[in-house]
Motif scaffolding. Structure first.
Motif, PDB file in Angstrom:
ATOM      1  N   ASP A 372     -32.704  -6.470 -73.088  1.00 17.47           N
ATOM      2  CA  ASP A 372     -31.907  -6.093 -74.262  1.00 17.47           C
ATOM      3  C   ASP A 372     -32.776  -5.959 -75.507  1.00 17.47           C
ATOM      4  O   ASP A 372     -32.519  -5.099 -76.359  1.00 17.47           O
ATOM      5  CB  ASP A 372     -30.809  -7.128 -74.501  1.00 17.47           C
ATOM      6  N   ASN A 375     -34.217  -2.551 -75.810  1.00 20.67           N
ATOM      7  CA  ASN A 375     -33.269  -1.436 -75.862  1.00 20.67           C
ATOM      8  C   ASN A 375     -33.633  -0.494 -77.005  1.00 20.67           C
ATOM      9  O   ASN A 375     -33.940  -0.933 -78.122  1.00 20.67           O
ATOM     10  CB  ASN A 375     -31.850  -1.973 -76.051  1.00 20.67           C
ATOM     11  N   ASP A 377     -31.816   1.588 -78.725  1.00 27.43           N
ATOM     12  CA  ASP A 377     -30.830   1.790 -79.792  1.00 27.43           C
ATOM     13  C   ASP A 377     -30.606   0.534 -80.632  1.00 27.43           C
ATOM     14  O   ASP A 377     -30.613   0.596 -81.862  1.00 27.43           O
ATOM     15  CB  ASP A 377     -29.503   2.265 -79.196  1.00 27.43           C
ATOM     16  N   PHE A 378     -30.371  -0.602 -79.978  1.00 28.17           N
ATOM     17  CA  PHE A 378     -30.047  -1.812 -80.730  1.00 28.17           C
ATOM     18  C   PHE A 378     -30.983  -2.975 -80.390  1.00 28.17           C
ATOM     19  O   PHE A 378     -30.671  -4.123 -80.712  1.00 28.17           O
ATOM     20  CB  PHE A 378     -28.601  -2.235 -80.453  1.00 28.17           C
ATOM     21  N   GLY A 379     -32.109  -2.707 -79.772  1.00 28.49           N
ATOM     22  CA  GLY A 379     -33.021  -3.772 -79.378  1.00 28.49           C
ATOM     23  C   GLY A 379     -33.695  -4.443 -80.566  1.00 28.49           C
ATOM     24  O   GLY A 379     -33.969  -3.812 -81.601  1.00 28.49           O
ATOM     25  N   LEU A 380     -33.983  -5.729 -80.398  1.00 29.05           N
ATOM     26  CA  LEU A 380     -34.593  -6.507 -81.472  1.00 29.05           C
ATOM     27  C   LEU A 380     -35.978  -5.991 -81.841  1.00 29.05           C
ATOM     28  O   LEU A 380     -36.347  -5.964 -83.026  1.00 29.05           O
ATOM     29  CB  LEU A 380     -34.683  -7.982 -81.027  1.00 29.05           C
ATOM     30  N   ASN A 382     -37.398  -2.905 -81.697  1.00 29.38           N
ATOM     31  CA  ASN A 382     -37.366  -1.702 -82.530  1.00 29.38           C
ATOM     32  C   ASN A 382     -36.827  -1.999 -83.917  1.00 29.38           C
ATOM     33  O   ASN A 382     -37.352  -1.506 -84.930  1.00 29.38           O
ATOM     34  CB  ASN A 382     -36.511  -0.621 -81.865  1.00 29.38           C
ATOM     35  N   ASN A 383     -35.776  -2.798 -84.015  1.00 27.85           N
ATOM     36  CA  ASN A 383     -35.177  -3.103 -85.313  1.00 27.85           C
ATOM     37  C   ASN A 383     -36.096  -3.984 -86.157  1.00 27.85           C
ATOM     38  O   ASN A 383     -36.184  -3.821 -87.382  1.00 27.85           O
ATOM     39  CB  ASN A 383     -33.831  -3.800 -85.115  1.00 27.85           C
ATOM     40  N   LEU A 384     -36.802  -4.923 -85.516  1.00 25.84           N
ATOM     41  CA  LEU A 384     -37.651  -5.850 -86.260  1.00 25.84           C
ATOM     42  C   LEU A 384     -38.877  -5.161 -86.836  1.00 25.84           C
ATOM     43  O   LEU A 384     -39.272  -5.421 -87.982  1.00 25.84           O
ATOM     44  CB  LEU A 384     -38.069  -7.008 -85.348  1.00 25.84           C
ATOM     45  N   GLY A 386     -39.228  -1.782 -87.136  1.00 27.37           N
ATOM     46  CA  GLY A 386     -38.923  -0.452 -87.649  1.00 27.37           C
ATOM     47  C   GLY A 386     -39.416   0.672 -86.746  1.00 27.37           C
ATOM     48  O   GLY A 386     -39.835   1.731 -87.234  1.00 27.37           O
ATOM     49  N   ASP A 388     -39.090   3.403 -83.358  1.00 26.13           N
ATOM     50  CA  ASP A 388     -38.127   4.274 -82.680  1.00 26.13           C
ATOM     51  C   ASP A 388     -38.719   4.677 -81.330  1.00 26.13           C
ATOM     52  O   ASP A 388     -39.036   5.837 -81.079  1.00 26.13           O
ATOM     53  CB  ASP A 388     -37.823   5.507 -83.538  1.00 26.13           C
ATOM     54  N   ASP A 390     -38.474   4.641 -77.182  1.00 28.61           N
ATOM     55  CA  ASP A 390     -37.646   4.508 -75.984  1.00 28.61           C
ATOM     56  C   ASP A 390     -38.496   3.807 -74.925  1.00 28.61           C
ATOM     57  O   ASP A 390     -39.142   4.439 -74.093  1.00 28.61           O
ATOM     58  CB  ASP A 390     -37.182   5.882 -75.500  1.00 28.61           C
TER      59      ASP A 390
END
Length: 545
Positions: A372, A375, A377-380, A382-384, A386, A388, A390
């Motif tokens: 997860d 992921n 789209d909402f994986g930690l 990528n979000n942490l 910044g 993008d 896959d």
């Protein structure tokens, strides 16, 4: 010169004599007649009784199948066990035999069975003998014809309503007699064991669980596929409350050893080389039988272009994954262990507790959590950061991700074993190198690292073998993805073990014989690598002994 005293109080005894006051040695006869405790006797009776029960239970199917050699081995081994444990002799064997038997039962026999399966076409459509295939072909071709007898049908099972084996409970429209049917045929039931409602439908039967409408509907495909052979054809369901006795369109002709379709006249001749009925144009009937195919499964891996290419690329990645996982976890775990082993470090116990947390948590839960976090789209991750990316959509990013997950999961183990090995190395050795003017790095490279490798090489070899077949690491994170458009059975992160699993239990039908052949390849590769590794380990031990 004074002479030693020889009296009773003398500390020096004559050769061959026991010291004064020591108990007399127990003779063999005394040992053979030592008292037996009640607990020991009860345990022996229980275990030997269990052994006899298992032997009797195993004897009946061997007799029924006419396997006289197996029966003779069973009788001989049971008699040998009784002789061994009912006498006071052969004490070492009493301890060695149980372990040997478990080794044979859980290691040797499965390996031999897998190797034997690799020389067959065992799989979907090729699980039984030729007679079973003929029955399946004829039964599956049953269709309803004018005048087919119809029966009131009740769906039942002998086990759990959701998973138990299904049976048909039917009543003869003429006599009202109740019968039970499964894939083995139709059998009459005692009238005292069944309850029949008005209209001839069975509502209860001793030993069977009747399914209600909801339970039966959830298993409608299994009900539709169930065919009950009968002398006049076969029994099939027509909905959930009615059944009919249809006629087989395809029938076996022993004269030509072939199957004929009575409607089209098409013929399929038996081919014992492939274990199937084959038409003149090469078409095979789905139902076949198990035959020995020799080295076909092994040569297919090397000669079939659809298999050899994916197999080679998977093998290369498999080595890269096993080496990267083992080497990465070892380097990281050893580095942390060396840092915490320094006498200048404070709070080492707290650090060690925190560092082994990944090892203390269930690996399957951690693998799902990491999946997860990667992921797109909402994986930690990528979000942490910044990003993008896959991660599981591209081959190299997916491979990097699974090795990173293995690094996080595996370093605590290497940290623990490296810590133990470092504590066993005398500090005097490293202090001696410091006195001789060696730098800390030179001391580590010349003394600490070689001694660590001597102690940890067997663990590194076993870790490599484990990672080479690390099914969970791939199956629970990427499931082998990403897959190329032209080959949905072999992904970029597939190991040989996950590739084999997909072949054996994939949607295209199980190819258990072929999967067993690949398993033999895996076994040979790991065995060779382990043998070479242990040989080099022995050489290291001789150098640093």
């Amino acid at each position: 010169m004074s002479t030693p005293l020889s009296g009773p109080g003398s500390a020096t005894q004559a050769p061959g004599r026991e010291p004064a006051g020591s108990p007399p040695p127990r003779s063999r006869a005394t040992r053979d007649h030592a008292p037996i405790t009640v607990t020991g006797l009860a345990g022996k009776v229980l275990l030997l009784g269990l052994t006899a029960g298992v032997a009797v239970w195993a004897a009946f199917p061997l007799v029924a199948a006419g396997m006289w050699v197996g029966l003779a081995l069973l009788v001989a081994s049971t008699a040998g066990l009784f002789y061994l444990y009912l006498t006071r002799r052969h004490v070492p064997a009493k301890y060695l035999v149980p372990g040997t038997l478990f080794l044979i039962a859980f290691q040797v026999i499965p390996v031999l069975y897998t190797a034997g399966t690799a020389f067959t076409n065992f799989g979907d459509g090729h699980r039984g003998g030729k007679d079973d295939a003929i029955v399946a072909i004829e039964s599956s071709s049953v269709t309803q014809v004018p005048g087919s007898a119809e029966y009131a049908l009740t769906i039942a099972t002998t086990g759990d309503p959701a998973t138990g084996a299904l049976v048909f409970l039917v009543t003869d429209p003429g006599t009202g007699a109740a019968s039970v049917g499964d894939s083995d045929g139709l059998r009459r039931l005692d009238s005292a064991d069944v309850t029949v409602a008005t209209g001839g439908r069975v509502t209860a039967a001793a030993g069977y669980t009747v399914l209600n409408i909801g339970q039966a509907s959830s298993r409608s495909k299994e009900i539709t596929d169930l065919v009950v052979p009968t002398p006049g054809g076969a029994l099939r369901s027509s909905g959930l409350s009615r059944a009919y006795e249809g006629k087989a369109v395809r029938a076996y002709d022993a004269a030509c050893d072939c199957v004929r379709d009575t409607e089209t006249g098409r013929t399929w001749t038996a081919d014992d080389g492939v274990g199937a009925f084959v038409a003149a144009d090469g078409e095979r009937l789905a139902q076949g039988w198990k035959v020995n195919t020799g080295l076909t499964n092994f040569t297919r891996v090397l000669t079939d272009k659809n298999v050899s290419g994916p197999f080679l690329s998977t093998l290369i990645w498999n080595f890269a994954f096993a080496i990267g996982s083992t080497g990465g976890t070892f380097l990281l775990g050893m580095l942390i262990a060396v840092v915490l082993h320094s006498a200048r470090m404070r709070g080492t116990n707290l650090y060690r507790v925190l560092l082994v947390l990944p090892y203390a948590m269930p690996s399957f839960a951690m693998l799902l959590a990491w999946r997860d976090m990667f992921n797109a789209d909402f994986g930690l991750i990528n979000n942490l950061f910044g990003l993008d990316v896959d991660w599981f959509g591209q081959a190299w990013t997916a491979r990097f991700a699974v090795i990173l997950v293995q690094l996080w999961l595996g370093y605590p183990y290497m940290f623990l074993v490296a810590t133990g090995a470092l504590q066993a190395i005398p500090r005097e050795l490293t202090e001696a190198t410091s006195v001789d003017g060696a730098s800390p790095w030179q001391s580590f490279r010349a003394v600490t690292l070689p001694l660590l490798l001597v102690a940890l090489s067997p663990l590194l070899i076993s870790s490599f073998a484990f990672n080479f077949n690390n099914f969970n690491a791939i199956y629970l994170t990427t499931d082998g993805a990403p897959f190329p458009a032209d080959n949905p059975t072999n992904g970029a992160t597939d190991l040989l073990i996950t590739y084999t699993y997909r072949l054996a239990f994939g949607g295209q039908g199980a190819q258990l014989g072929f999967a067993a052949g690949i398993s033999v390849f895996i076994f040979a590769i790991v065995a060779v690598v382990s043998a070479v590794g242990f040989r080099r380990t022995r050489k290291q031990e001789e150098v640093y002994a």
